[in-house]
Design an enzyme around this catalytic site. Structure first.
Site, PDB file in Angstrom:
ATOM      1  N   TYR A 247     -24.050 -50.007  -9.057  1.00 44.82           N
ATOM      2  CA  TYR A 247     -23.633 -49.757  -7.675  1.00 44.82           C
ATOM      3  C   TYR A 247     -24.501 -50.575  -6.712  1.00 44.82           C
ATOM      4  O   TYR A 247     -23.989 -51.236  -5.796  1.00 44.82           O
ATOM      5  CB  TYR A 247     -23.768 -48.262  -7.389  1.00 44.82           C
ATOM      6  CG  TYR A 247     -23.510 -47.868  -5.960  1.00 44.82           C
ATOM      7  CD1 TYR A 247     -22.214 -47.715  -5.495  1.00 44.82           C
ATOM      8  CD2 TYR A 247     -24.564 -47.630  -5.084  1.00 44.82           C
ATOM      9  CE1 TYR A 247     -21.974 -47.347  -4.179  1.00 44.82           C
ATOM     10  CE2 TYR A 247     -24.337 -47.267  -3.770  1.00 44.82           C
ATOM     11  CZ  TYR A 247     -23.039 -47.121  -3.319  1.00 44.82           C
ATOM     12  OH  TYR A 247     -22.814 -46.759  -2.014  1.00 44.82           O
TER      13      TYR A 247
ATOM     14  N   HIS B 272     -23.812 -35.680  -4.659  1.00 48.46           N
ATOM     15  CA  HIS B 272     -25.241 -35.875  -4.416  1.00 48.46           C
ATOM     16  C   HIS B 272     -25.920 -34.511  -4.312  1.00 48.46           C
ATOM     17  O   HIS B 272     -25.266 -33.474  -4.292  1.00 48.46           O
ATOM     18  CB  HIS B 272     -25.455 -36.698  -3.149  1.00 48.46           C
ATOM     19  CG  HIS B 272     -25.180 -38.158  -3.353  1.00 48.46           C
ATOM     20  ND1 HIS B 272     -24.008 -38.748  -2.952  1.00 48.46           N
ATOM     21  CD2 HIS B 272     -25.906 -39.128  -3.947  1.00 48.46           C
ATOM     22  CE1 HIS B 272     -24.033 -40.025  -3.280  1.00 48.46           C
ATOM     23  NE2 HIS B 272     -25.167 -40.292  -3.891  1.00 48.46           N
TER      24      HIS B 272
ATOM     25  N   SER C 144     -29.410 -47.253   0.630  1.00 52.01           N
ATOM     26  CA  SER C 144     -30.854 -47.404   0.425  1.00 52.01           C
ATOM     27  C   SER C 144     -31.187 -47.687  -1.044  1.00 52.01           C
ATOM     28  O   SER C 144     -32.297 -48.105  -1.354  1.00 52.01           O
ATOM     29  CB  SER C 144     -31.593 -46.156   0.901  1.00 52.01           C
ATOM     30  OG  SER C 144     -31.120 -45.022   0.218  1.00 52.01           O
TER      31      SER C 144
HETATM   32  P1  GDP Z   1     -30.120 -40.260  -5.838  1.00 54.23           P
HETATM   33  O1  GDP Z   1     -30.704 -40.034  -4.467  1.00 54.23           O
HETATM   34  O2  GDP Z   1     -29.418 -41.559  -5.979  1.00 54.23           O
HETATM   35  O3  GDP Z   1     -31.138 -40.051  -6.913  1.00 54.23           O
HETATM   36  O4  GDP Z   1     -28.930 -39.206  -6.062  1.00 54.23           O
HETATM   37  P2  GDP Z   1     -28.765 -37.608  -6.054  1.00 54.23           P
HETATM   38  O5  GDP Z   1     -28.561 -37.126  -4.668  1.00 54.23           O
HETATM   39  O6  GDP Z   1     -27.660 -37.331  -7.014  1.00 54.23           O
HETATM   40  O7  GDP Z   1     -30.103 -36.999  -6.646  1.00 54.23           O
HETATM   41  C1  GDP Z   1     -31.286 -36.888  -5.910  1.00 54.23           C
HETATM   42  C2  GDP Z   1     -32.304 -36.041  -6.646  1.00 54.23           C
HETATM   43  O8  GDP Z   1     -31.884 -34.667  -6.636  1.00 54.23           O
HETATM   44  C3  GDP Z   1     -32.490 -36.409  -8.127  1.00 54.23           C
HETATM   45  O9  GDP Z   1     -33.874 -36.280  -8.427  1.00 54.23           O
HETATM   46  C4  GDP Z   1     -31.685 -35.312  -8.837  1.00 54.23           C
HETATM   47  O10 GDP Z   1     -32.115 -35.068 -10.171  1.00 54.23           O
HETATM   48  C5  GDP Z   1     -31.984 -34.119  -7.939  1.00 54.23           C
HETATM   49  N1  GDP Z   1     -31.041 -32.989  -8.084  1.00 54.23           N
HETATM   50  C6  GDP Z   1     -31.423 -31.680  -8.225  1.00 54.23           C
HETATM   51  N2  GDP Z   1     -30.358 -30.899  -8.377  1.00 54.23           N
HETATM   52  C7  GDP Z   1     -29.266 -31.699  -8.304  1.00 54.23           C
HETATM   53  C8  GDP Z   1     -27.870 -31.428  -8.381  1.00 54.23           C
HETATM   54  O11 GDP Z   1     -27.413 -30.308  -8.566  1.00 54.23           O
HETATM   55  N3  GDP Z   1     -27.033 -32.512  -8.224  1.00 54.23           N
HETATM   56  C9  GDP Z   1     -27.526 -33.769  -8.013  1.00 54.23           C
HETATM   57  N4  GDP Z   1     -26.647 -34.787  -7.843  1.00 54.23           N
HETATM   58  N5  GDP Z   1     -28.844 -34.047  -7.957  1.00 54.23           N
HETATM   59  C10 GDP Z   1     -29.713 -33.020  -8.105  1.00 54.23           C
END
Ligand code: GDP
Length: 309
Positions: free
Chosen positions: A137, A180, A109
């Site tokens: 990516y 994620h 997405s």
């Molecule tokens: P995205 O969907 O590509 O943005 O990838 P992520 O799943 O890594 O992040 C989704 C959202 O979750 C972003 O706003 C991050 O800042 C938030 N987030 C909150 N806590 C975390 C954490 O511990 N790890 C990650 N990866 N994201 C986090």
């Protein structure tokens, strides 16, 4: 696909590929081909051609990719663009050269513009600038889509591209640096509970909205589309509902049984503000997800405890 068809699942050790493999096995497909990373380096063109020449798969699920969360993507942009371009180019081209009947390419997405209207429709592709944190990516994935379309147009192949929303489930990556948000929070809340820590740090403001699809539902949709969808046009796969990161954090906190506080670290990036897919095209074909988010998080938490702790 008939049950004896030769099916190659590229990336069968990953979150998506392993779910597709489980689903194929459960449905009685008996002629599945896989190769581990050690056995076949998908970034190596000669190795990939040799593999296709020898094995001659009839159907290909292209689930092999270099993937990661917001931090991994912004730390290793060169690795993300290079590996994804090589893997998908090699496999798509080999599928054409060696007569694959149908190939399903897994996009993401994040290929859609950062400020795409919500929910995001398939036609919003390439109508605006991308989210910078995962642009390399996303560009690689867009190239994969365009390559499938170009091969269909020029060579008459049947290569379809599906765009899943954020995925989670058994086999997920729980490394806090590269994962994620959903697996990261399962781990953070679990470790905080065990350690009796007073608070858990959640990145960003908690306000971004995300949609989450269980990987077993994704695998189900991929088989459904392999058997029922023949078009160059991309198609979204999601649940049609989203929630804020703060809501997600509270849900996971409750499921894990953590009693402390949630602290938001706004020095970390939020990423795109909202990423909800319009799934009407898929739903109109008759497919629906089956796993509720709460149940999916519960079973993923159990998988984490059995495999990581
Ligand atoms: P995205 O969907 O590509 O943005 O990838 P992520 O799943 O890594 O992040 C989704 C959202 O979750 C972003 O706003 C991050 O800042 C938030 N987030 C909150 N806590 C975390 C954490 O511990 N790890 C990650 N990866 N994201 C986090």
């Amino acid at each position: 696909m008939h049950k004896g068809a030769k099916v190659y699942v590229a990336g069968h050790k990953g979150l998506v590929g392993s779910a597709i493999l489980r689903k194929l096995q459960a449905e009685g497909y008996s002629n599945i081909v896989t190769r581990t990373h050690q056995e076949l380096d998908l970034t190596n063109q000669q190795e990939v051609y040799r593999f296709f020449e020898t094995e001659r798969p009839e159907y290909v699920f292209l689930a092999a990719a270099k993937v990661g969360g917001i931090l991994a993507n912004s730390t290793y942009p060169a690795v993300f663009i290079r590996e994804n371009l090589l893997i998908q180019t090699n496999i798509i081209d080999a599928a054409y050269r060696y007569g694959v009947k149908k190939l399903l390419f897994l996009g993401s997405s994040c290929i859609y513009p950062k400020f795409a209207p919500q929910p995001i429709k398939e036609e919003h592709l390439l109508t605006g600038a991308l989210e910078p944190t995962n642009e390399p990516y996303a560009i690689a994935k867009i190239v994969g889509i365009k390559m499938c379309q170009a091969y269909n147009k020029q060579y008459g192949t049947n290569f379809i591209s599906v765009m899943p929303t954020n995925l989670y489930g058994p086999g997920d990556n729980f490394d806090l640096e590269t994962s994620h948000v959903l697996p990261a929070l399962i781990r953070k809340f679990h470790e905080a509970k065990v350690a009796g820590a007073p608070h858990v740090v959640v990145w960003g403001s908690g306000t971004p909205r995300r949609e989450f699809l269980h990987v077993d539902d994704l695998a189900d949709a991929c088989l459904f589309l392999m058997n029922n969808y023949d078009s160059s046009e991309i198609i979204n796969i999601g649940v049609g509902k989203d929630l804020t990161i703060a809501e997600l954090a509270n849900l996971i906190k409750e499921i894990v049984g953590y009693k402390g506080e949630i602290v938001f670290d706004t020095s970390k990036p939020d990423g795109t503000p909202r990423k909800l897919l319009d799934v009407s095209k898929l739903f109109n074909l008759g497919w629906r997800p089956r796993i509720r988010l709460e149940d999916g998080i519960r079973s993923t938490y159990e998988w984490y405890m059995q495999n990581y702790t």
